[in-house]
Scaffold this active site. Structure first.
Site, short mmCIF file in Angstrom:
data_model
loop_
_atom_site.label_atom_id
_atom_site.label_comp_id
_atom_site.label_asym_id
_atom_site.label_seq_id
_atom_site.Cartn_x
_atom_site.Cartn_y
_atom_site.Cartn_z
N CYS A 398 0.98 -1.17 0.12
CA CYS A 398 0.03 -0.12 -0.05
C CYS A 398 0.89 1.25 -0.05
O CYS A 398 0.39 2.36 -0.53
CB CYS A 398 -1.08 0.05 1.20
N1 CIR Z 1 -3.90 -0.71 -0.61
C1 CIR Z 1 -4.37 -0.59 0.49
O1 CIR Z 1 -4.94 -1.46 1.11
N2 CIR Z 1 -3.94 0.54 1.14
C2 CIR Z 1 -4.43 1.01 2.74
C3 CIR Z 1 -5.16 2.19 2.66
C4 CIR Z 1 -5.49 2.63 4.27
C5 CIR Z 1 -6.24 3.83 4.37
N3 CIR Z 1 -6.24 3.93 5.61
C6 CIR Z 1 -7.65 3.70 3.82
O2 CIR Z 1 -8.35 3.13 4.45
O3 CIR Z 1 -7.77 3.92 2.43
#
Ligand code: CIR
EC number: 3.5.3.6
Length: 407
Positions: A398
């Protein structure tokens, strides 16, 4: 001339990546606004930065070129006219399309040098930073107790999601929740105006001007002709068909496996439960599969008449073997398949590996059961510190947006 974006693999040697170092935007999180901003806790910034710097160091030591999002956007906004347009648009998308607030914020931001302006836009603008004159009744009667004119963007260190490189192009994503929608505006300006990208004819497979969302955490480039895309809390089936049309028309990609995962915060994207780590090895959170190893999936292929053929399949191993032309697949269960360990380690992104070469990954050190199992399966594992970064609910995949990978 070398194309600035080349991603035909999920595991090929990682040559160039975009990261965002977490900064003061995290210090504008409060318990009240945390859920809306998609955080479960407030990371301790100096430690989060140390952990992130170590992540970047691991990538650099491996030979990966690390680009920082802030520096890219600053360089994309060197022309005054473009900078002004960006500022107006980000204020509009923060809820002020015109009026005193719009004009005051605009004057405030344009008075800063571009570097500080970008830091401000990302960290958020508090109401007590700005003095407003001549408010309209509409502006006066708005909720005054809310502390920000412009919300912080604490999720920006998850660079994977607002845009995803696919082949020699990318999707610039319509994000699901308001908390993240402005993030892809930044990527749009980088691709359109940064000298590294502008004038290279980069294909945008799907832009951000849509109602239906798609996010990069759901977009996996499994091979030079096959993608996997999660149908998830964040990515709609409609958006998948949209992007399929563009990709199939271009002809480079010929198969998209749409995998329906649970629509929950813990498993918001496909890459929170399933990532590729070698030509024939994947890590998968056992909870998404039934006892027979099945999950609802649909394989999309182009038809000759421009339409899309859709085939329903369920057996994940069989689907991967068929679409990737392999005789066997090693599906490694997160948390070694133990119900409690798997749930705990998945929550802290134990399935969210970043492959930096075939069979070589970056993972969070806290997921020690999954990491041990990966090593037992022959994987080289670079563990990074994860006490604070993991509080944003995203892991190494991510936190990285690959731009160039070897095939
Ligand atoms: N690719 C991913 O799973 N990204 C994590 C994103 C975390 C962020 N707090 C969200 O909820 O969008």
């Amino acid at each position: 001339m070398q194309k600035p974006i080349q991603v035909f693999s999920e595991i090929g040697k990682l040559k160039t990546v975009i990261l965002k170092r977490p900064s003061t935007e995290l210090e504008n999180l409060t318990p009240k606004i945390m859920p809306r901003l998609l955080f479960d806790d407030i990371p301790f910034l100096p430690h989060a930065q140390k952990e992130h710097d170590y992540f970047a160091k691991v990538l650099r030591n491996f030979g990966t070129e690390v680009l920082y999002l802030n520096e890219l956007i600053v360089k994309a906004l060197t022309e005054d006219q473009i900078k002004e347009k960006f500022v107006s648009q980000v204020i509009t998308e923060s809820g002020y399309s015109k009026g005193t607030v719009h004009e005051t914020l605009k004057a405030y931001l344009l008075n800063l040098n571009t570097e500080n302006m970008i830091s401000k836009v990302i960290s958020g603008i508090r109401k007590d930073e700005i003095e407003l004159k001549f408010l309209s009744l509409e502006e006066l009667s708005k909720n005054n107790s809310y502390p920000f004119f412009m919300d912080p963007m604490p999720n920006l260190y998850f660079t994977r999601d607002p845009a995803a490189a696919i082949g020699e192009g990318l999707s610039i994503n319509r994000m699901t929740f308001a908390a993240r929608q402005r993030e892809s505006l930044i990527m749009e300006y980088i691709i359109a105006h940064h000298p590294r990208f502008t004038g290279h004819g980069i294909q945008v497979w799907r832009n951000r001007n849509h109602d239906k969302s798609i996010e990069g955490g759901d977009e996996l480039v499994l091979s030079k002709d096959t993608l996997a895309i999660g149908i998830s809390q964040r990515t709609t089936a409609v958006a998948i068909e949209d992007i399929a049309r563009g990709l199939f028309e271009d002809g480079t990609f010929k198969k998209i496996i749409a995998i329906r995962i649970p629509h929950s915060h813990a498993m918001m994207h496909l890459d929170t439960v399933f990532t590729m780590i070698n030509h024939d090895q994947f890590i998968v959170h056992p909870e998404i599969l039934n006892n027979a190893g099945q999950i609802d999936s649909w394989i999309l292929r182009p038809k000759k008449n421009g339409e899309i053929a859709i085939e329903h399949q369920k057996d994940l191993k069989k689907i991967l073997k068929q679409t990737l032309n392999l005789t066997d697949i090693d599906l490694i269960p997160t948390g070694a398949g133990d119900e409690i360990v798997a749930a705990r380690e998945q929550w802290n992104d134990g399935s969210n590996t970043l492959a930096i070469a075939p069979g070589e990954v970056v993972t969070y050190d806290r997921n020690y059961v999954s990491n041990k199992l990966l090593k037992e399966h022959g994987i080289i594992v670079h563990e990074i510190h994860s006490s604070e970064l993991s509080r944003g609910r995203g892991g190494p995949r991510c936190m990285s947006m690959p731009l160039v990978r070897e095939v």
